[in-house]
Design a protein around this motif. Sequence first.
Motif, PDB file in Angstrom:
ATOM      1  N   ILE A  69       0.842  -1.199   0.000  1.00 42.41           N
ATOM      2  CA  ILE A  69       0.000   0.000   0.000  1.00 42.41           C
ATOM      3  C   ILE A  69       0.878   1.250   0.000  1.00 42.41           C
ATOM      4  O   ILE A  69       1.795   1.372   0.800  1.00 42.41           O
ATOM      5  N   VAL A  70       0.556   2.191  -0.917  1.00 45.02           N
ATOM      6  CA  VAL A  70       1.234   3.485  -0.926  1.00 45.02           C
ATOM      7  C   VAL A  70       0.268   4.624  -0.617  1.00 45.02           C
ATOM      8  O   VAL A  70       0.701   5.709  -0.242  1.00 45.02           O
ATOM      9  N   ASP A  71      -1.034   4.371  -0.755  1.00 44.13           N
ATOM     10  CA  ASP A  71      -2.020   5.426  -0.500  1.00 44.13           C
ATOM     11  C   ASP A  71      -3.384   4.777  -0.269  1.00 44.13           C
ATOM     12  O   ASP A  71      -3.686   3.739  -0.856  1.00 44.13           O
ATOM     13  N   VAL A  72      -4.181   5.386   0.614  1.00 43.44           N
ATOM     14  CA  VAL A  72      -5.553   4.940   0.891  1.00 43.44           C
ATOM     15  C   VAL A  72      -6.439   6.174   0.907  1.00 43.44           C
ATOM     16  O   VAL A  72      -6.019   7.233   1.382  1.00 43.44           O
ATOM     17  N   CYS A  73      -7.663   6.044   0.405  1.00 44.68           N
ATOM     18  CA  CYS A  73      -8.625   7.149   0.460  1.00 44.68           C
ATOM     19  C   CYS A  73      -8.714   7.643   1.900  1.00 44.68           C
ATOM     20  O   CYS A  73      -9.039   6.880   2.804  1.00 44.68           O
ATOM     21  N   SER A  74      -8.437   8.934   2.096  1.00 45.22           N
ATOM     22  CA  SER A  74      -8.413   9.478   3.457  1.00 45.22           C
ATOM     23  C   SER A  74      -9.797   9.814   3.991  1.00 45.22           C
ATOM     24  O   SER A  74      -9.947  10.149   5.158  1.00 45.22           O
ATOM     25  N   LYS A  75     -10.825   9.708   3.149  1.00 46.09           N
ATOM     26  CA  LYS A  75     -12.185  10.036   3.597  1.00 46.09           C
ATOM     27  C   LYS A  75     -12.942   8.811   4.099  1.00 46.09           C
ATOM     28  O   LYS A  75     -13.571   8.847   5.139  1.00 46.09           O
ATOM     29  N   LYS A  76     -12.899   7.696   3.317  1.00 43.66           N
ATOM     30  CA  LYS A  76     -13.677   6.508   3.683  1.00 43.66           C
ATOM     31  C   LYS A  76     -12.885   5.208   3.589  1.00 43.66           C
ATOM     32  O   LYS A  76     -13.381   4.173   3.991  1.00 43.66           O
ATOM     33  N   GLY A  77     -11.715   5.235   2.987  1.00 34.89           N
ATOM     34  CA  GLY A  77     -10.985   3.989   2.758  1.00 34.89           C
ATOM     35  C   GLY A  77     -11.563   3.216   1.585  1.00 34.89           C
ATOM     36  O   GLY A  77     -11.443   2.006   1.493  1.00 34.89           O
ATOM     37  N   CYS A  78     -12.191   3.945   0.636  1.00 31.67           N
ATOM     38  CA  CYS A  78     -12.911   3.302  -0.466  1.00 31.67           C
ATOM     39  C   CYS A  78     -12.021   2.936  -1.650  1.00 31.67           C
ATOM     40  O   CYS A  78     -12.499   2.361  -2.622  1.00 31.67           O
ATOM     41  N   TRP A  79     -10.733   3.251  -1.596  1.00 33.54           N
ATOM     42  CA  TRP A  79      -9.768   2.814  -2.603  1.00 33.54           C
ATOM     43  C   TRP A  79      -8.392   2.810  -1.978  1.00 33.54           C
ATOM     44  O   TRP A  79      -8.174   3.395  -0.913  1.00 33.54           O
ATOM     45  N   MET A  80      -7.460   2.131  -2.646  1.00 29.60           N
ATOM     46  CA  MET A  80      -6.061   2.196  -2.234  1.00 29.60           C
ATOM     47  C   MET A  80      -5.187   2.041  -3.473  1.00 29.60           C
ATOM     48  O   MET A  80      -5.636   1.532  -4.498  1.00 29.60           O
ATOM     49  N   LYS A  81      -3.976   2.518  -3.384  1.00 30.48           N
ATOM     50  CA  LYS A  81      -3.005   2.362  -4.458  1.00 30.48           C
ATOM     51  C   LYS A  81      -1.890   1.452  -3.955  1.00 30.48           C
ATOM     52  O   LYS A  81      -1.445   1.579  -2.814  1.00 30.48           O
ATOM     53  N   LEU A  82      -1.475   0.535  -4.836  1.00 27.05           N
ATOM     54  CA  LEU A  82      -0.415  -0.405  -4.500  1.00 27.05           C
ATOM     55  C   LEU A  82       0.819  -0.133  -5.340  1.00 27.05           C
ATOM     56  O   LEU A  82       0.714   0.106  -6.547  1.00 27.05           O
ATOM     57  N   ASP A  83       1.983  -0.199  -4.710  1.00 26.86           N
ATOM     58  CA  ASP A  83       3.256  -0.109  -5.405  1.00 26.86           C
ATOM     59  C   ASP A  83       3.565  -1.475  -5.995  1.00 26.86           C
ATOM     60  O   ASP A  83       3.639  -2.468  -5.273  1.00 26.86           O
ATOM     61  N   MET A  84       3.739  -1.530  -7.320  1.00 22.46           N
ATOM     62  CA  MET A  84       4.010  -2.794  -7.998  1.00 22.46           C
ATOM     63  C   MET A  84       5.456  -2.869  -8.479  1.00 22.46           C
ATOM     64  O   MET A  84       5.821  -3.756  -9.229  1.00 22.46           O
ATOM     65  N   GLY A  85       6.287  -1.924  -8.090  1.00 21.91           N
ATOM     66  CA  GLY A  85       7.688  -1.910  -8.493  1.00 21.91           C
ATOM     67  C   GLY A  85       7.881  -1.208  -9.823  1.00 21.91           C
ATOM     68  O   GLY A  85       6.939  -1.011 -10.589  1.00 21.91           O
ATOM     69  N   ASP A  86       9.104  -0.810 -10.100  1.00 24.63           N
ATOM     70  CA  ASP A  86       9.469  -0.145 -11.355  1.00 24.63           C
ATOM     71  C   ASP A  86       8.551   1.035 -11.680  1.00 24.63           C
ATOM     72  O   ASP A  86       8.132   1.220 -12.828  1.00 24.63           O
ATOM     73  N   ASN A  87       8.206   1.837 -10.691  1.00 20.27           N
ATOM     74  CA  ASN A  87       7.343   3.015 -10.851  1.00 20.27           C
ATOM     75  C   ASN A  87       5.945   2.691 -11.363  1.00 20.27           C
ATOM     76  O   ASN A  87       5.298   3.517 -11.987  1.00 20.27           O
ATOM     77  N   ASN A  88       5.463   1.483 -11.112  1.00 20.59           N
ATOM     78  CA  ASN A  88       4.100   1.090 -11.485  1.00 20.59           C
ATOM     79  C   ASN A  88       3.226   1.069 -10.240  1.00 20.59           C
ATOM     80  O   ASN A  88       3.651   0.592  -9.191  1.00 20.59           O
ATOM     81  N   GLU A  89       2.023   1.602 -10.384  1.00 16.67           N
ATOM     82  CA  GLU A  89       1.030   1.559  -9.311  1.00 16.67           C
ATOM     83  C   GLU A  89      -0.265   0.964  -9.850  1.00 16.67           C
ATOM     84  O   GLU A  89      -0.556   1.081 -11.035  1.00 16.67           O
ATOM     85  N   VAL A  90      -1.010   0.342  -8.956  1.00 16.74           N
ATOM     86  CA  VAL A  90      -2.320  -0.191  -9.298  1.00 16.74           C
ATOM     87  C   VAL A  90      -3.348   0.462  -8.384  1.00 16.74           C
ATOM     88  O   VAL A  90      -3.177   0.483  -7.160  1.00 16.74           O
TER      89      VAL A  90
END
Length: 160
Positions: A69-90
């Motif tokens: 995890i690199v980021d989570v919705c700060s309002k409700k937790g309704c999404w998150m971003k994942l670090d997949m390496g090599d500057n890729n995020e999901v």
Amino acid sequence: MALVTLVFSCKNETKATEEKVEDVKQEIAYASFGMEINDADALSSERMMVHYKDLKAGDTVNAKMKGKIVDVCSKKGCWMKLDMGDNNEVMVKFKDYGFFMPLNAEGEVVVNGKAFVTETSVDELRHYAEDAGKSEEEIAAITAPKFEYQFLADGVLLKQ
């Protein structure tokens, strides 16, 4: 003499117990969200990116993958971003908004669901930036759509 025998026996039992503990496989503790899943056969970030690179907009693939995890919705937790390496995020969203992540979630996760690629509109990117607590200047700087790797999760395990 009996005391010596008792102490000797305790030492042997302790040693035998320690040997048994070494044989037990270490289990990882997870907090579970959404559908009940396990971590068996989850693809590493690197392996999953091989699948993402083959997808075109509109394609989907059922998958179970690991990420950080690199980021989570700060309002409700309704999404998150994942670090997949090599500057890729999901970008990970949750099926039918059926569950949310803790606002302070961090670390490693296993997600199960559907992987896909999409072009995210400027309005949606600005919405996510607002949810993430970005400044007005940062939000205004978003002026072009973005090709993104996304994931619709039906279950998540958060490593404890």
